[in-house]
Design an enzyme around this catalytic site. Structure first.
Site, mmCIF file in Angstrom:
data_model
loop_
_atom_site.group_PDB
_atom_site.id
_atom_site.type_symbol
_atom_site.label_atom_id
_atom_site.label_comp_id
_atom_site.label_asym_id
_atom_site.label_seq_id
_atom_site.Cartn_x
_atom_site.Cartn_y
_atom_site.Cartn_z
ATOM 1 N N ASN A 9 5.481 -9.874 45.315
ATOM 2 C CA ASN A 9 5.881 -11.281 45.273
ATOM 3 C C ASN A 9 4.657 -12.127 45.615
ATOM 4 O O ASN A 9 4.265 -12.206 46.772
ATOM 5 C CB ASN A 9 7.022 -11.489 46.294
ATOM 6 C CG ASN A 9 7.400 -12.947 46.452
ATOM 7 O OD1 ASN A 9 6.969 -13.809 45.685
ATOM 8 N ND2 ASN A 9 8.220 -13.230 47.460
ATOM 9 N N LYS A 11 4.319 -15.239 45.585
ATOM 10 C CA LYS A 11 4.664 -16.536 46.193
ATOM 11 C C LYS A 11 3.838 -17.655 45.542
ATOM 12 O O LYS A 11 3.514 -17.568 44.355
ATOM 13 C CB LYS A 11 4.496 -16.477 47.713
ATOM 14 C CG LYS A 11 5.275 -15.302 48.319
ATOM 15 C CD LYS A 11 5.400 -15.331 49.810
ATOM 16 C CE LYS A 11 6.185 -14.102 50.261
ATOM 17 N NZ LYS A 11 6.382 -14.052 51.717
ATOM 18 N N HIS A 99 15.523 -15.032 48.481
ATOM 19 C CA HIS A 99 14.440 -14.748 49.428
ATOM 20 C C HIS A 99 14.630 -15.622 50.667
ATOM 21 O O HIS A 99 15.082 -16.761 50.561
ATOM 22 C CB HIS A 99 13.091 -15.033 48.763
ATOM 23 C CG HIS A 99 11.937 -14.569 49.584
ATOM 24 N ND1 HIS A 99 11.458 -15.289 50.653
ATOM 25 C CD2 HIS A 99 11.203 -13.430 49.526
ATOM 26 C CE1 HIS A 99 10.460 -14.617 51.208
ATOM 27 N NE2 HIS A 99 10.285 -13.486 50.549
ATOM 28 N N GLU A 101 12.664 -17.309 52.344
ATOM 29 C CA GLU A 101 12.004 -18.627 52.265
ATOM 30 C C GLU A 101 12.853 -19.606 51.466
ATOM 31 O O GLU A 101 12.886 -20.806 51.775
ATOM 32 C CB GLU A 101 10.593 -18.468 51.662
ATOM 33 C CG GLU A 101 9.632 -17.828 52.666
ATOM 34 C CD GLU A 101 8.509 -17.008 52.066
ATOM 35 O OE1 GLU A 101 8.193 -17.174 50.872
ATOM 36 O OE2 GLU A 101 7.945 -16.170 52.794
ATOM 37 N N GLU A 171 14.926 -7.442 53.989
ATOM 38 C CA GLU A 171 13.722 -8.076 54.532
ATOM 39 C C GLU A 171 14.065 -8.762 55.852
ATOM 40 O O GLU A 171 14.562 -9.900 55.851
ATOM 41 C CB GLU A 171 13.199 -9.134 53.552
ATOM 42 C CG GLU A 171 12.780 -8.574 52.212
ATOM 43 C CD GLU A 171 11.713 -9.439 51.562
ATOM 44 O OE1 GLU A 171 10.632 -8.909 51.288
ATOM 45 O OE2 GLU A 171 11.949 -10.636 51.355
ATOM 46 N N GLY A 177 5.558 -11.891 56.538
ATOM 47 C CA GLY A 177 4.326 -12.659 56.701
ATOM 48 C C GLY A 177 3.813 -12.713 58.135
ATOM 49 O O GLY A 177 2.931 -13.508 58.447
ATOM 50 N N SER A 216 5.815 -7.463 55.829
ATOM 51 C CA SER A 216 4.537 -6.945 56.316
ATOM 52 C C SER A 216 4.309 -5.479 55.964
ATOM 53 O O SER A 216 3.716 -4.725 56.732
ATOM 54 C CB SER A 216 4.399 -7.167 57.832
ATOM 55 O OG SER A 216 4.441 -8.553 58.129
HETATM 56 P P1 PGA Z 1 5.030 -10.088 53.384
HETATM 57 O O1 PGA Z 1 6.180 -10.803 52.502
HETATM 58 O O2 PGA Z 1 4.785 -8.744 52.768
HETATM 59 O O3 PGA Z 1 3.853 -11.005 53.276
HETATM 60 O O4 PGA Z 1 5.564 -9.972 54.765
HETATM 61 C C1 PGA Z 1 7.263 -10.064 52.033
HETATM 62 C C2 PGA Z 1 8.181 -10.958 51.238
HETATM 63 O O5 PGA Z 1 8.280 -12.144 51.555
HETATM 64 O O6 PGA Z 1 8.829 -10.509 50.276
#
Ligand code: PGA
Length: 256
Positions: A9, A11, A99, A101, A171, A177, A216
């Protein structure tokens, strides 16, 4: 056989030329590998790059393209929205839905997520639906019940005959992140619960749904996570922005 998937992803990152280079490098490297039939790498760029990146993936059996979001609406006067049908017509096969976010920064409720799942499945896309608790629920020891409730809303949106188009990404929001990954035990506990719920609802068909871990995940921890029963791959954010890291994570999928 269940699909093993590593999805990147991207983003809201990268210029168009950088995004195309990243896709091209991943495609080239994958073309030199011997890859089991049920393995897929998925790259998920921002919307404006979707068609050109999809074109990079067209020559590859194991590399596919997806979108990060879709509208809950089908078509019409919805300025700024992108429909699932448009995504599919660009040659993408996957779409991330719900997601964290989107849920926390853009107000997506379970109801909106449910409508987006419907739109995605009706357009023939495979929906990677994200669920996961925040640190608040985790600290209160309520992570299993919280995720179970989110999963129920997802299952209520998916008819059994569409199950082949559903991928679930667990997740934990506190791991996204942050550099703080769920341990294999923590992730395994939730994945086992998700699998059980799927099998309770859909019987054998539930055992074919791929369950991804996200948060992460990087080249150093991917193998330990992917070695856990019922973790069928990962949804990767930060580490998917470098071709070599993304490929190292893909290589960490167990080949048995
Ligand atoms: P990250 O994000 O690997 O940077 O923690 C994962 C995601 O948001 O799908």
């Amino acid at each position: 056989m269940r699909k093993k998937i590593v999805a990147g992803n991207w983003k809201m990152n990268k210029s168009f030329p950088d995004a195309v280079s990243l896709a091209a490098e991943i495609a080239k490297e994958l073309s030199h590998k011997v890859i089991p039939a049920n393995f897929e790498a998925v790259i998920i760029p921002p919307f404006p790059y979707l068609r050109p990146i999809a074109e990079v993936t067209f020559g590859s059996t194991h590399l596919l393209c997806g979108a990060q979001n879709c509208s809950s609406e089908r078509s019409g006067a919805f300025t700024g929205e992108v429909s699932a049908e448009m995504i599919s017509s660009c040659g993408a096969e996957y779409v991330i839905i719900g997601h964290s976010e989107r849920r926390t920064l853009f107000g997506e409720t379970d109801e909106i997520v449910s409508r987006k799942i419907g739109a995605a499945l009706d357009s023939g896309l495979i929906a990677i639906v994200c669920i996961g608790e925040s640190s608040k629920e985790r600290k209160a020891g309520q992570h299993l019940s919280f995720v179970k409730n989110q999963l129920k809303q997802v299952m209520d949106s998916v008819a059994e005959e569409m199950l082949g188009h559903l991928v679930i990404a667990y997740e934990p929001v506190w791991a996204i992140g942050t550099g703080e990954t769920a341990s294999p035990e923590q992730a395994g506990e939730v994945h086992a619960m998700i699998r059980q719920e799927l099998v309770d609802r859909y019987e054998e068909a539930g055992s074919y749904v791929s369950l991804l871990y996200g948060g992460s995940c990087n080249p150093s921890n991917a193998a330990a996570l992917f070695g856990v029963k019922d973790i069928d791959g990962g949804l990767i954010g930060g580490a998917s922005l470098k071709a070599q890291d993304f490929l190292a994570i893909f290589d960490a999928l167990p080949h048995h």
